[in-house]
Motif scaffolding. Structure first.
Motif: not given
Lengths: 237, 237
Positions: B14-16, B109-110, B116-118
């Motif tokens: 989802r982040l991707a 690596l996140f 969360a902040d970009g």
């Protein structure tokens, strides 16, 4: 603030001298230090004859320092320590200082590394003996040194610090002992962990032992840490 | 960038999707997700028929995902994974994808917490199979997503990550397991340690196991950690 005598010019004593001398009349004594830019170095008798005396000596040496300053203290002197634990040094001060001496245990939650950029916003805990009013000292620390001042009792302090400081120093020491090679790419959580370890890596072994061995609640925390680590390790095998 | 198919819409998928869809033609497939604001959800066959396919599935499921997408991949497709270890998933991709498929292992690596902040300034490691040129992908990640791009090989990556990630997650997991009460006063190093632990506290147990068990170098690091911890503990007794 009344005149202050500082006993001990190790890493923390020097930090204290640097930050206190601009604000108050300060002299210091350390048998190993003849001269210092930040503060006038005087005899033990002279430093101990001031109405406020700060003992910046390792927790292991508090009793001995109290015996040495006792003959020189003025009536009703206020004596502060700066040890990282509070139950043991405060009991030692009570046992070895003259009756009538007012005792104020303190724990500055910072050191030369973490306060490298200044004291502003750093925390200090004050543990006054019953009957000692810490208001004047607290105001000075808050207004002049910009510290975040917490008033507590010695047992609550030591209990809290078992989680905070005994845990941090244990984990940091283990990470430092691993002597990991510099990584070309890292995660943010690793960077934070490494920063935490680096902050205490410069602390003396004496301080580490004081935090781990002279806090009566630290042993239990260590045991819980190792139990949780072992459980995790077993779950992974 | 050519059209991309994303397989897997868990936390990282989802982040991707959120960060990729503004920059390129993206569709996604996850058997458990029918609809999502950030990306069009399509069939496995449709997502896998794109010239670039990203496998955002746990390392344990990479082999299975490869078997599923294999019949649909176009000739010479570029397949990327995003697993936290690289030797095992890249071997699985090589074993289960058609000959001629170009394989690019990646490790962002996140995660949702640390990004969360970009994404700006976060790191990603690219491990191309021999013969695969990662330049086009690297440029996109650097110029459009503002990531810090590292090119490595799978073994160097896993070795580095044993120190970085296996250690961080181990320490953080132990600290989280201790469930310490909130402290009224803390030290800076404790705050950093707690921040590190909190960053990975939300990570799934699946990710933790992948990092600790599927990295062939993590076991040795864990052993060294426990040995150092035991030695320290004995020194304190």
């Amino acid at each position: 603030m009344p005149p202050v005598g500082l006993i001990g010019l190790g890493a923390f004593g020097r930090l204290a001298a640097t930050h206190l001398s601009p604000h108050l009349d300060l002299v210091a004594h350390d048998p190993a230090v003849a001269e210092l830019d930040s503060v006038a170095c005087v005899s033990l008798a002279e430093a101990a004859s001031r109405p406020v005396v700060i003992l910046a000596v390792p927790v292991q040496l508090i009793a001995e320092a109290c015996q040495q300053i006792a003959p020189h203290l003025p009536e009703g002197a206020l004596v502060l320590d700066v040890a990282s634990v509070k139950l043991k040094p405060m009991a030692a001060m009570r046992a070895h200082l003259p009756a009538g001496t007012r005792i104020l245990g303190t724990h500055p939650l910072f050191g030369p590394q973490s306060a490298a950029d200044g004291l502003g916003g750093q925390s200090i805990v004050l543990c006054p003996e019953p009957g000692v009013d810490p208001a004047c000292i607290a105001d000075f620390l808050r207004d002049d040194l910009r510290l975040d001042v917490h008033i507590s009792d010695a047992d609550t302090h030591d209990r809290t610090m078992a989680s905070v400081q005994a845990l941090t120093h244990l984990v940091s020491k283990v990470i430092t002992d691993l002597d990991l090679p510099a990584a070309p790419y890292t995660t943010r959580s690793y960077d934070l962990l490494k920063q935490a370890a680096d902050l205490v890596a410069g602390d003396s072994d004496e301080l580490f032992r004081a935090i781990e061995r002279h806090n009566p609640h630290a042993g239990e925390l260590r045991e819980r840490f190792f139990r949780a680590a072992r459980a995790l390790d077993e779950r992974l095998e």
